[in-house]
Design an enzyme around this catalytic site. Structure first.
Site, mmCIF file in Angstrom:
data_model
loop_
_atom_site.group_PDB
_atom_site.id
_atom_site.type_symbol
_atom_site.label_atom_id
_atom_site.label_comp_id
_atom_site.label_asym_id
_atom_site.label_seq_id
_atom_site.Cartn_x
_atom_site.Cartn_y
_atom_site.Cartn_z
ATOM 1 N N TYR A 1 -16.035 -27.052 -32.073
ATOM 2 C CA TYR A 1 -17.352 -27.679 -32.219
ATOM 3 C C TYR A 1 -17.499 -28.875 -31.288
ATOM 4 O O TYR A 1 -16.532 -29.489 -30.837
ATOM 5 C CB TYR A 1 -17.546 -28.156 -33.660
ATOM 6 C CG TYR A 1 -16.620 -29.286 -34.047
ATOM 7 C CD1 TYR A 1 -17.009 -30.618 -33.907
ATOM 8 C CD2 TYR A 1 -15.340 -29.028 -34.527
ATOM 9 C CE1 TYR A 1 -16.158 -31.656 -34.237
ATOM 10 C CE2 TYR A 1 -14.470 -30.055 -34.863
ATOM 11 C CZ TYR A 1 -14.883 -31.363 -34.717
ATOM 12 O OH TYR A 1 -14.035 -32.400 -35.027
ATOM 13 N N PHE B 1 -20.472 -37.536 -30.617
ATOM 14 C CA PHE B 1 -19.627 -38.368 -31.477
ATOM 15 C C PHE B 1 -18.276 -37.727 -31.781
ATOM 16 O O PHE B 1 -17.344 -38.405 -32.207
ATOM 17 C CB PHE B 1 -20.343 -38.730 -32.780
ATOM 18 C CG PHE B 1 -20.856 -37.557 -33.576
ATOM 19 C CD1 PHE B 1 -20.013 -36.810 -34.382
ATOM 20 C CD2 PHE B 1 -22.200 -37.218 -33.519
ATOM 21 C CE1 PHE B 1 -20.494 -35.743 -35.126
ATOM 22 C CE2 PHE B 1 -22.699 -36.145 -34.252
ATOM 23 C CZ PHE B 1 -21.831 -35.402 -35.061
ATOM 24 N N ASP B 2 -18.133 -36.420 -31.527
ATOM 25 C CA ASP B 2 -16.837 -35.770 -31.756
ATOM 26 C C ASP B 2 -16.852 -34.393 -31.091
ATOM 27 O O ASP B 2 -17.897 -33.751 -31.000
ATOM 28 C CB ASP B 2 -16.567 -35.618 -33.249
ATOM 29 C CG ASP B 2 -15.118 -35.252 -33.547
ATOM 30 O OD1 ASP B 2 -14.271 -35.387 -32.634
ATOM 31 O OD2 ASP B 2 -14.822 -34.849 -34.690
ATOM 32 N N ILE C 1 -19.208 -30.820 -44.316
ATOM 33 C CA ILE C 1 -20.585 -31.117 -44.718
ATOM 34 C C ILE C 1 -21.327 -29.819 -45.078
ATOM 35 O O ILE C 1 -20.982 -28.731 -44.607
ATOM 36 C CB ILE C 1 -21.342 -31.869 -43.606
ATOM 37 C CG1 ILE C 1 -21.373 -31.058 -42.308
ATOM 38 C CG2 ILE C 1 -20.742 -33.240 -43.375
ATOM 39 C CD1 ILE C 1 -22.204 -31.703 -41.207
ATOM 40 N N TYR D 1 -24.545 -36.435 -43.427
ATOM 41 C CA TYR D 1 -23.935 -37.634 -44.003
ATOM 42 C C TYR D 1 -24.925 -38.520 -44.755
ATOM 43 O O TYR D 1 -24.583 -39.643 -45.130
ATOM 44 C CB TYR D 1 -23.228 -38.431 -42.900
ATOM 45 C CG TYR D 1 -22.040 -37.691 -42.328
ATOM 46 C CD1 TYR D 1 -20.828 -37.678 -42.992
ATOM 47 C CD2 TYR D 1 -22.144 -36.985 -41.128
ATOM 48 C CE1 TYR D 1 -19.731 -36.985 -42.485
ATOM 49 C CE2 TYR D 1 -21.064 -36.291 -40.607
ATOM 50 C CZ TYR D 1 -19.858 -36.298 -41.291
ATOM 51 O OH TYR D 1 -18.780 -35.612 -40.792
ATOM 52 N N PHE E 1 -24.756 -29.555 -33.703
ATOM 53 C CA PHE E 1 -23.405 -29.039 -33.472
ATOM 54 C C PHE E 1 -23.451 -27.751 -32.653
ATOM 55 O O PHE E 1 -24.157 -26.805 -33.010
ATOM 56 C CB PHE E 1 -22.693 -28.744 -34.792
ATOM 57 C CG PHE E 1 -22.171 -29.953 -35.509
ATOM 58 C CD1 PHE E 1 -20.942 -30.503 -35.173
ATOM 59 C CD2 PHE E 1 -22.915 -30.531 -36.521
ATOM 60 C CE1 PHE E 1 -20.462 -31.623 -35.836
ATOM 61 C CE2 PHE E 1 -22.438 -31.651 -37.192
ATOM 62 C CZ PHE E 1 -21.209 -32.197 -36.853
#
Length: 203
Positions: free
Chosen positions: A110, A120-121, A140, A166, A183
């Site tokens: 991902y 962010f990741d 999530i 979140y 994502f």
């Protein structure tokens, strides 16, 4: 015609009333800035009084300068935010012999980003896909729902509303409260079975 002094006084009253509305939960938070439809927002206390006295007309930008921000105030959505889960299939293999179902243990690559493109990741950069049990709450809700029925080798883009991500609290410092998440995902394996260049393979 109202004097400059009287108009200034009424504008101060407007700011105070709107700020009090934010603290009571019926208006936007102080310290923020938003477009206010002064004709349609009858829920704000004192608005009709201010209209009658000429201090609020039409549509204008209101700056909340007082230091009375309430951390429990609702987050104002951006135009790029979504309210429901959106699933876009970017690639699907011709053969789909292995699919992801609730309770399966899956591996997923991902790349997560905000709607402004800030990443962010990313497991792609690390070369290490995440492994978890689908539908069991280990990730999530947007993932538990958005990856169901995915084929091994399939690539999907998920746009996840904050309620399935979140939430209002976010995940500081990289993910702000109320953020829509984007994502890019690729299903690598289901229950240890994946696809290599030669076909199915055990991972």
């Amino acid at each position: 015609m109202a004097s400059k002094r009287s108009m200034t006084t009424m504008n101060v009253w407007a700011m105070l009333l709107l700020c009090l509305a934010s603290m009571s939960g019926s208006g936007p938070s102080c310290g923020s800035e938003r477009e206010v439809d002064l004709i349609g927002e009858a829920d704000l206390p004192g608005l009709n009084f201010l209209r009658r006295n000429g201090s609020l007309k039409g549509r204008r930008r209101v700056d909340f300068l007082a230091n009375c921000w309430d951390e429990n105030s609702p987050v104002v959505a951006k135009k790029s935010d979504v309210s429901e889960l959106q699933i876009g299939v970017k690639y699907k293999p011709k053969s789909c012999d292995i699919q992801a179902h609730k309770g399966d243990r899956i591996k997923v690559h991902y790349r997560g980003s905000l709607t402004d493109g800030t990443v962010f990741d990313s497991s792609f950069e690390r070369g290490d896909p995440i492994e978890f049990e689908l539908g069991s709450g280990q990730v999530i809700k947007g993932w538990d729902q958005g990856l169901l029925g995915m084929c091994v080798g399939e690539k999907r883009k998920l746009k996840i509303p904050s309620k399935l991500g979140y939430g209002a609290q976010g995940s500081p410092p990289k993910i702000p409260g109320g953020a829509t998440l984007v994502f890019d995902t690729e299903l690598v394996a289901v229950n240890g079975k994946g696809i290599s260049n030669d076909g199915d393979s055990e991972l």
